[in-house]
Write an enzyme that holds these catalytic residues in place. Structure first.
Site, PDB file in Angstrom:
ATOM      1  N   ALA A   1      -3.742   7.844  -4.953  1.00 29.40           N
ATOM      2  CA  ALA A   1      -2.390   7.294  -5.088  1.00 29.40           C
ATOM      3  C   ALA A   1      -2.540   5.826  -5.489  1.00 29.40           C
ATOM      4  O   ALA A   1      -2.756   4.956  -4.647  1.00 29.40           O
ATOM      5  CB  ALA A   1      -1.638   7.428  -3.776  1.00 29.40           C
TER       6      ALA A   1
ATOM      7  N   GLY B   1       0.831  -1.213   0.000  1.00 28.53           N
ATOM      8  CA  GLY B   1       0.000   0.000   0.000  1.00 28.53           C
ATOM      9  C   GLY B   1       0.858   1.253   0.000  1.00 28.53           C
ATOM     10  O   GLY B   1       2.044   1.193  -0.331  1.00 28.53           O
ATOM     11  N   ASN B   2       0.258   2.363   0.329  1.00 31.45           N
ATOM     12  CA  ASN B   2       1.025   3.610   0.448  1.00 31.45           C
ATOM     13  C   ASN B   2       0.346   4.481   1.505  1.00 31.45           C
ATOM     14  O   ASN B   2      -0.711   4.134   2.023  1.00 31.45           O
ATOM     15  CB  ASN B   2       1.140   4.314  -0.918  1.00 31.45           C
ATOM     16  N   TYR B   3       0.959   5.610   1.812  1.00 31.39           N
ATOM     17  CA  TYR B   3       0.529   6.418   2.958  1.00 31.39           C
ATOM     18  C   TYR B   3      -0.581   7.421   2.630  1.00 31.39           C
ATOM     19  O   TYR B   3      -0.922   8.239   3.466  1.00 31.39           O
ATOM     20  CB  TYR B   3       1.722   7.185   3.534  1.00 31.39           C
ATOM     21  N   SER B   4      -1.129   7.396   1.426  1.00 33.95           N
ATOM     22  CA  SER B   4      -2.166   8.378   1.103  1.00 33.95           C
ATOM     23  C   SER B   4      -3.370   8.230   2.047  1.00 33.95           C
ATOM     24  O   SER B   4      -3.874   7.124   2.269  1.00 33.95           O
ATOM     25  CB  SER B   4      -2.629   8.176  -0.349  1.00 33.95           C
TER      26      SER B   4
END
Ligand code: CTP
Length: 224
Positions: free
Chosen positions: A100, A31-34
């Site tokens: 994102a 995943g990512n931090y968005s």
């Protein structure tokens, strides 16, 4: 009615927000931090101005309020985004791609939890479709396409090249400077690029304020 409301009232706006998660096995993902704050702020602001907003929502911070009569469809992975964006873009006047979306996903999703049998685990990732580039190709003359970008070097040159390569009408660059924490933060620092010129940098404003600037810039440049 203000000029901005006159522009947005009844306009159909497709907005993506948040992070996509790419499954590795039944209990793990990439995943990512968005947090989705910027995209949701745009959706709420456009809705307040009278637009018909469809929000394609990835994983977002649950504490962020979404105006209750905004239509929301979950798009939790790059695959879901890649199916839903072109489908709903057809009916949109304006599309803002603030999510994102993962550029790569695991080539295979393990059906069972991967056991830690070896000291090293190698994951093979495959490239996901560049959704916004596809929308740029599909775009008809009356449609207005807005992309986002985050660059860590040669930001202006990369932003301008990205806007052209993806056939976007506008590109919002998250300006990364010391002290500007984009992900999860209430504030952000952006620079808006259009076909003519970049705007000055909008320094460190709450994302809710930046959302209104972005919509105002769309109104200034969009001729539909
Ligand atoms: N985006 C997309 N499809 C993807 C990945 C990203 O449509 N698979 C969209 C994002 O929503 C954003 C824009 O593309 O509006 C730019 O994303 P960014 O990650 O900055 O650019 P990339 O083109 O992926 O380029 P790079 O990662 O090489 O900088």
């Amino acid at each position: 009615m203000s000029p901005l409301e006159q522009f947005f009232v009844q306009k159909k706006i497709l907005i993506t927000a948040g992070a996509t998660y790419e499954n590795i096995d039944p209990v793990r993902f990439i995943g990512n931090y968005s947090s989705g704050k910027m995209g949701i702020a745009l959706a709420n602001a456009a809705h307040t101005l009278g637009a018909k907003v469809l929000l394609l929502k990835g994983h977002t911070d649950k504490s962020i309020q979404i105006d209750s009569d905004i239509e929301v469809i979950d798009a939790l992975s790059a695959k879901a985004m890649s199916e839903l964006c072109p489908l709903h873009f057809k009916d949109a006047d304006i599309c803002i791609m603030a999510a994102a979306i993962a550029d790569f996903s695991p080539a295979e999703i393990a059906s069972q939890k991967i056991k830690k049998s070896d000291d090293v685990l190698t994951l093979t990732l495959k490239k996901n479709p560049d959704i916004i580039a596809g929308l740029g190709k599909q775009k008809r003359p009356h449609q207005y396409l807005v992309g986002f970008a985050l660059e860590t070097e040669n930001a202006i040159a990369h932003a301008q090249a990205k806007m052209q390569a993806k056939n976007c009408d506008m590109l919002v660059l998250n300006v990364l400077n010391e002290g500007n924490q984009v992900f999860g933060s209430d504030d952000n620092r952006i620079q808006i690029f259009t076909k003519n010129n970049p705007s000055p940098i909008f320094y460190q404003y709450p994302k809710t304020v930046l959302a209104k600037y972005i919509l105002q810039e769309i109104n200034n440049h969009c001729k539909i």
